[in-house]
Design a protein around this motif. Structure first.
Motif, PDB file in Angstrom:
ATOM      1  N   GLN A   1       0.673  -1.198  -0.073  1.00  0.00           N
ATOM      2  CA  GLN A   1       0.115   0.126   0.063  1.00  0.00           C
ATOM      3  C   GLN A   1       0.813   1.178  -0.010  1.00  0.00           C
ATOM      4  N   SER A   2       1.904   1.175   0.693  1.00  0.00           N
ATOM      5  CA  SER A   2       2.853   2.433   0.668  1.00  0.00           C
ATOM      6  C   SER A   2       4.044   1.903   1.203  1.00  0.00           C
ATOM      7  N   ALA A   3       5.113   2.762   1.711  1.00  0.00           N
ATOM      8  CA  ALA A   3       6.641   2.346   2.295  1.00  0.00           C
ATOM      9  C   ALA A   3       6.052   2.018   3.753  1.00  0.00           C
TER      10      ALA A   3
ATOM     11  N   ASP B   1      14.666   6.069   2.953  1.00  0.00           N
ATOM     12  CA  ASP B   1      13.770   5.667   1.879  1.00  0.00           C
ATOM     13  C   ASP B   1      14.434   5.691   0.530  1.00  0.00           C
ATOM     14  N   ALA B   2      14.470   4.297  -0.054  1.00  0.00           N
ATOM     15  CA  ALA B   2      15.392   4.435  -1.387  1.00  0.00           C
ATOM     16  C   ALA B   2      14.475   5.011  -2.355  1.00  0.00           C
ATOM     17  N   MET B   3      13.466   5.356  -2.292  1.00  0.00           N
ATOM     18  CA  MET B   3      12.641   6.434  -3.286  1.00  0.00           C
ATOM     19  C   MET B   3      13.092   7.984  -3.104  1.00  0.00           C
TER      20      MET B   3
ATOM     21  N   PRO C   1      11.948  -4.972  -5.996  1.00  0.00           N
ATOM     22  CA  PRO C   1      10.478  -5.251  -5.787  1.00  0.00           C
ATOM     23  C   PRO C   1       9.647  -4.536  -5.005  1.00  0.00           C
ATOM     24  N   HIS C   2      10.259  -3.924  -4.103  1.00  0.00           N
ATOM     25  CA  HIS C   2       9.637  -3.105  -3.169  1.00  0.00           C
ATOM     26  C   HIS C   2       9.249  -1.708  -3.604  1.00  0.00           C
ATOM     27  N   MET C   3       9.890  -1.216  -4.677  1.00  0.00           N
ATOM     28  CA  MET C   3      10.085   0.089  -5.239  1.00  0.00           C
ATOM     29  C   MET C   3       8.626   0.105  -6.036  1.00  0.00           C
TER      30      MET C   3
ATOM     31  N   ASP D   1       7.934   2.982  -8.131  1.00  0.00           N
ATOM     32  CA  ASP D   1       8.333   3.569  -9.292  1.00  0.00           C
ATOM     33  C   ASP D   1       9.742   3.265  -9.668  1.00  0.00           C
ATOM     34  N   LYS D   2      10.004   2.380 -10.629  1.00  0.00           N
ATOM     35  CA  LYS D   2      11.357   1.819 -10.947  1.00  0.00           C
ATOM     36  C   LYS D   2      12.164   2.951 -11.425  1.00  0.00           C
ATOM     37  N   GLU D   3      11.720   3.855 -12.339  1.00  0.00           N
ATOM     38  CA  GLU D   3      12.343   5.008 -12.722  1.00  0.00           C
ATOM     39  C   GLU D   3      13.004   5.949 -11.815  1.00  0.00           C
ATOM     40  N   VAL D   4      12.122   6.369 -10.818  1.00  0.00           N
ATOM     41  CA  VAL D   4      12.441   7.025  -9.698  1.00  0.00           C
ATOM     42  C   VAL D   4      13.696   6.255  -8.908  1.00  0.00           C
ATOM     43  N   PHE D   5      13.508   4.995  -8.571  1.00  0.00           N
ATOM     44  CA  PHE D   5      14.555   4.167  -7.863  1.00  0.00           C
ATOM     45  C   PHE D   5      15.953   3.866  -8.401  1.00  0.00           C
TER      46      PHE D   5
END
Length: 331
Positions: free
Chosen positions: A33-35, A150-152, A171-173, A175-179
């Motif tokens: 749902q969220s971080a 937070d990795a994001m 897999p927990h991210m 938005d992969k582009e932001v990651f």
């Protein structure tokens, strides 16, 4: 006839129990749902100690070679770190190299990087309980420190580290582009990114079929994953940041890591004391993870999922994302 009735009764009870177990499994899914939901899941796994008891200090898969050979489960996990160091070329870097371990768990990889290679390591995780446990496990003479982050949206300035390292955090991210952008943003020019991750087959080339869709849905929902990237897709996202010198190097370590899934279940069989010390709740919690682990083995064995390796060098001439955005707005 009485024997047949008893047999049918026993089978009926067994099927009923299996049905109840399946309902509990589906209803108690840890949907992303969220971080916060990710942090809560890892806090829970860390506090009771079951995951650490069975998976040790390394909450990631093990390395068994190519072709895979029998290896102790916990030894294979430590071996994975050394193999990833060699694959990434980090063994050629000098002592004192600064490393950011993104998604550090309870610090197993960070401690190896610090103790065996002399690196100055900072480990970050979204879970406060993991940070607490990582600090407890780290001797004062080991150059590894840990913090919640937070990795994001990493709290570090641009170009802070010589190396960014990450295992199975992607897999927990959401938005992969932001990651991808955050991972590269904090690397110094000429520095190195090395990532190991669970990935999905590139469904742009081969769409998921009738059985793969529900399996993938469970792999996402049961362990707080919003989405899996493909190896090809994430490599493209890293390159698209404009911060990579040359090409993003990738590899597929699916076969090298595949035995980890069944080995992790086998640990519960040969070492039941891990969950028995917590009584019925511990037993139920441990058994509850078995279907997901089996689905992971199915997915990686059948080609639905792949274990991706990524290596990239930060371009010496690439501007920081903030500077690039400012230039873009000015234009």
């Amino acid at each position: 006839m009485a024997i047949d009735l008893n047999l049918y009764l026993d089978l009926g009870i067994l099927l009923a129990l299996l049905a109840i177990g399946l309902v509990i499994y589906l209803v108690s899914a840890r949907t992303y749902q969220s971080a916060t939901t990710v942090a809560d899941s890892y806090d829970d796994w860390t506090e009771d100690g079951i995951l650490e008891f069975y998976w040790g200090e390394h909450i990631h898969l093990g390395y068994y070679g190519a072709p895979p050979q029998r290896r102790d489960f916990l030894t294979a996990k430590a071996d994975f770190v050394d193999e990833m160091v060699r694959w990434g070329g980090l063994d050629k870097l000098p002592q004192g190299t600064t490393v950011l371990d993104v998604g550090c768990g309870i610090g197993g990889s960070s401690r190896i990087l610090a103790k065996d290679y002399g690196f100055d390591v900072t480990g970050i995780t979204i879970s406060p309980q993991q940070v607490k446990r990582a600090q407890e496990l780290t001797p004062s003479d080991v150059s590894a420190k840990f913090q919640v982050d937070d990795a994001m949206a990493l709290s570090f300035p641009d170009k802070s580290f010589d190396v960014v390292w990450s295992i199975e955090a992607g897999p927990h991210m959401p938005d992969k582009e932001v990651f991808a952008r955050e991972l590269l943003r904090v690397i110094k020019p000429g520095g190195v990114l090395v990532v190991a991750d669970w990935n999905q087959r590139d469904d742009r080339q081969v769409p998921l079929n009738f059985w793969e869709k529900p399996v993938m849905r469970q792999l996402l929902d049961q362990w707080a994953h919003p989405a899996f990237a493909s190896i090809e897709g994430f490599a493209e996202q890293l390159a698209a940041t404009g911060m990579v010198e040359g090409e993003v190097i990738t590899d597929d370590w699916t076969q090298q890591t595949l035995p980890s899934w069944i080995d992790s279940i086998w640990q519960g069989v040969i070492r039941p004391q891990g969950f028995l010390r917590l009584g019925l709740p511990g037993f139920l919690k441990s058994v509850r993870e078995v279907p997901t682990i089996l689905l992971m083995r199915l997915a990686f064995g059948a080609g639905l999922c792949r274990f991706g390796m990524f290596k990239a060098k930060r371009s010496p001439n690439s501007p920081s994302p903030a500077a690039a955005q400012t230039a873009e707005l000015a234009a």
